[in-house]
Design an enzyme around this catalytic site. Structure first.
Site, short mmCIF file in Angstrom:
data_model
loop_
_atom_site.label_atom_id
_atom_site.label_comp_id
_atom_site.label_asym_id
_atom_site.label_seq_id
_atom_site.Cartn_x
_atom_site.Cartn_y
_atom_site.Cartn_z
N TYR A 60 0.90 -1.11 -0.12
CA TYR A 60 -0.23 -0.11 -0.12
C TYR A 60 0.94 1.43 -0.12
CZ TYR A 60 -4.89 -1.27 0.23
OH TYR A 60 -6.00 -1.65 -0.04
N GLU A 62 -0.65 4.92 -0.31
CA GLU A 62 -1.53 6.03 -0.73
C GLU A 62 -0.52 7.24 -0.44
OE1 GLU A 62 -3.24 3.26 0.96
OE2 GLU A 62 -5.39 3.76 1.04
N ASP A 211 -7.12 13.73 -24.95
CA ASP A 211 -7.08 12.51 -24.30
C ASP A 211 -6.17 11.60 -25.49
OD1 ASP A 211 -7.27 9.71 -24.00
OD2 ASP A 211 -9.56 9.94 -23.37
N THR A 237 -3.85 6.36 -21.84
CA THR A 237 -3.75 4.94 -21.15
C THR A 237 -2.01 4.67 -21.50
OG1 THR A 237 -4.48 4.21 -23.18
CG2 THR A 237 -6.00 4.19 -21.51
N LYS A 240 -2.04 0.88 -25.16
CA LYS A 240 -2.30 0.71 -26.30
C LYS A 240 -1.05 0.88 -27.04
CE LYS A 240 -7.03 2.24 -25.45
NZ LYS A 240 -7.30 3.18 -24.19
N ARG A 246 -1.57 -2.31 -18.47
CA ARG A 246 -2.88 -1.81 -18.45
C ARG A 246 -2.92 -0.48 -17.43
NH1 ARG A 246 -7.36 -2.75 -20.90
NH2 ARG A 246 -5.94 -4.50 -21.99
N1 DSN Z 1 -11.78 0.60 -24.94
C1 DSN Z 1 -10.89 1.41 -25.46
C2 DSN Z 1 -10.99 1.32 -26.95
O1 DSN Z 1 -11.11 0.04 -27.48
O2 DSN Z 1 -10.48 2.13 -27.66
C3 DSN Z 1 -11.03 2.84 -25.16
O3 DSN Z 1 -11.02 2.88 -23.66
#
Ligand code: DSN
Length: 443
Positions: A60, A62, A211, A237, A240, A246
């Site tokens: 932990y 925090e 974003d 994120t 990707k 993730r």
């Molecule tokens: N689910 C994602 C995507 O496939 O673009 C976005 O969060």
């Protein structure tokens, strides 16, 4: 060939829990023998995958480096600081928060930091390529804040058909005076002009947020223009095109926004940070800072273009006329009006080709049916596919969809044939670290 760490992990789990191990083995086998075209997915390196499975999961922490609510955080501070420093270097900005569990939670923290409940923000609607957390009615963003949406050009005669209509963005913003203007999308294949968004934000008095969840890897490698210095705050994120674990990330050059989003994330939205994921983020950012990452992102773009061109040759229509990045939206109805995204996704999966159905701009079909599929090249490029293999992927896709239109018998026969060819192609392009263990299946 097997990856020794994968085998060791599988053996270890198998010894204790054969039921769970069987599911893991099944998923490893699925990933190794399918062509992954989901634009938001990738194959992280063995170092990143295994970094996410370390003893950092036990802790932990925090708070933030130097200000924690628990003892024993010396190495938490070290790793979170390393991850932050690498994120800042990668995206060329002053401040980074590496704690968001996901992109949606990063977005939620930004909304909570910069908006009051009921405040207006402007974004692209989900059905045109936006994201759930950009104002969908059932999401926090649509429930507790007031979205106004700007449209795409929708005029087949217009050269920018299905691309961002910057004049319309300006009109919507001047009419509604949003407190926040949001750009960056989940199903948009063209370059985003952050400078144009900045000018509109300045004119209407909005803060500008990007974003970049989808294009983060391209941005980090200089293969898409950077949202900095134009944007006040940037979320992404990490799993990707960036090819990390993730998770999410918040970036800014503004110390007040940094402090406000830190507070909004913890204790506003999240509790304890996922330190094992932050460890893996640091490892992934280290990979992305290496020179080979630029080459990888260049190949991602070249492969997306090759796939788009080959599908066009087969009679499909690429929405907006093409792709500048890692993804494309394919209008299936140009090939045959009977084709749906739902059928395509199902038929292709049976042949070991994975993608997602996706609405196309102005789609008249429901979101669970759709007239399109969204395809991306990050995962296949990681495996080493080049432009020739992407052309072959287009042939596979067309063979399956053509057979599907002919009926069940034709589809069954072609599925069998294509699946074999897909498995063979995948065999020539192993997963990062090697094709995972098959030994398990003989135990
Ligand atoms: N689910 C994602 C995507 O496939 O673009 C976005 O969060």
């Amino acid at each position: 060939m097997t990856h020794p760490i994968d085998d060791a992990v599988l053996d270890l789990i198998y010894a204790q829990d054969p039921d769970a191990a069987a599911i893991l083995a099944g998923e490893q086998d699925r990933q190794a023998h399918t062509i992954e075209l989901i634009a938001s997915e990738n194959h992280a390196s063995p170092a990143v995958v295994h970094a996410a499975g370390t003893c950092f999961t036990n802790k932990y922490a925090e708070g933030y480096p130097g200000r924690r609510y628990y003892g024993g955080c010396a190495h938490m501070d070290e790793i979170e600081t390393l991850a932050r420093e690498r994120a800042k270097q990668l995206f060329n900005c002053e401040y980074a928060n590496v704690q968001p569990h996901s992109g949606a939670q990063a977005n939620m923290a930004v909304f909570m930091a910069l908006l009051e409940q009921g405040d207006t923000f402007a974004s692209l609607v989900l059905k045109d390529g936006g994201h759930l957390s950009h104002g969908m009615s059932l999401n926090f963003s649509g429930k507790y804040f007031k979205p106004v949406h700007y449209p795409l050009h929708y005029d087949k005669a217009h050269p920018q058909h299905e691309q961002i209509d910057y004049d319309a963005v300006r009109s919507v913003c001047m009419e509604h005076k949003p407190k926040l203007l949001l750009c960056g999308y989940s199903a948009y294949s063209r370059t985003i002009d952050f400078a144009k968004f900045r000018a509109i934000a300045d004119e209407c008095g909005a803060l500008l947020m990007a974003d970049i969840a989808h294009i983060a890897g391209l941005v980090a490698a200089g293969e898409h223009p950077s949202p900095f210095p134009h944007c006040d705050v940037v979320t992404t994120t990490t799993h990707k095109s960036l090819r990390g674990p993730r998770g999410g990330l918040i970036l800014t050059n503004d110390v007040e926004i940094f402090n406000a989003t830190n507070k909004a994330l913890f204790p506003g939205v999240q509790g304890g940070p996922l330190m094992h994921i932050i460890f893996a983020k640091a490892v992934a950012f280290g990979e992305a800072l290496k020179p080979g990452f630029k080459d990888y992102q260049q190949r991602v773009r070249a492969n997306a273009k090759a796939l788009a061109a080959a599908l066009t040759d087969h009679g499909y229509r690429i929405c907006s006329g093409g792709t500048d990045n890692h993804l494309m939206l394919v209008d299936l109805t140009a090939r045959n009006p009977e084709l749906t995204g739902r059928d395509a996704e199902t038929w292709l999966e049976a042949a070991n080709i994975i993608c997602n159905k996706n609405g196309i701009p102005d789609d008249q079909r429901k979101p669970m049916v759709t007239s399109g599929v969204r395809l991306g090249s990050p995962a296949t490029t990681t495996r080493g596919f080049g432009e020739a293999e992407m052309k072959q992927v287009a042939v596979f896709i067309d063979r399956i969809l053509t057979a599907g239109l002919k009926g069940e018998d034709a589809l069954a026969a072609e599925t069998e044939a294509v699946r074999k060819e897909v498995r063979s192609l995948c065999g020539q392009f192993p997963m990062p670290g090697g094709t995972p263990a098959t030994v398990f299946f003989s135990q």
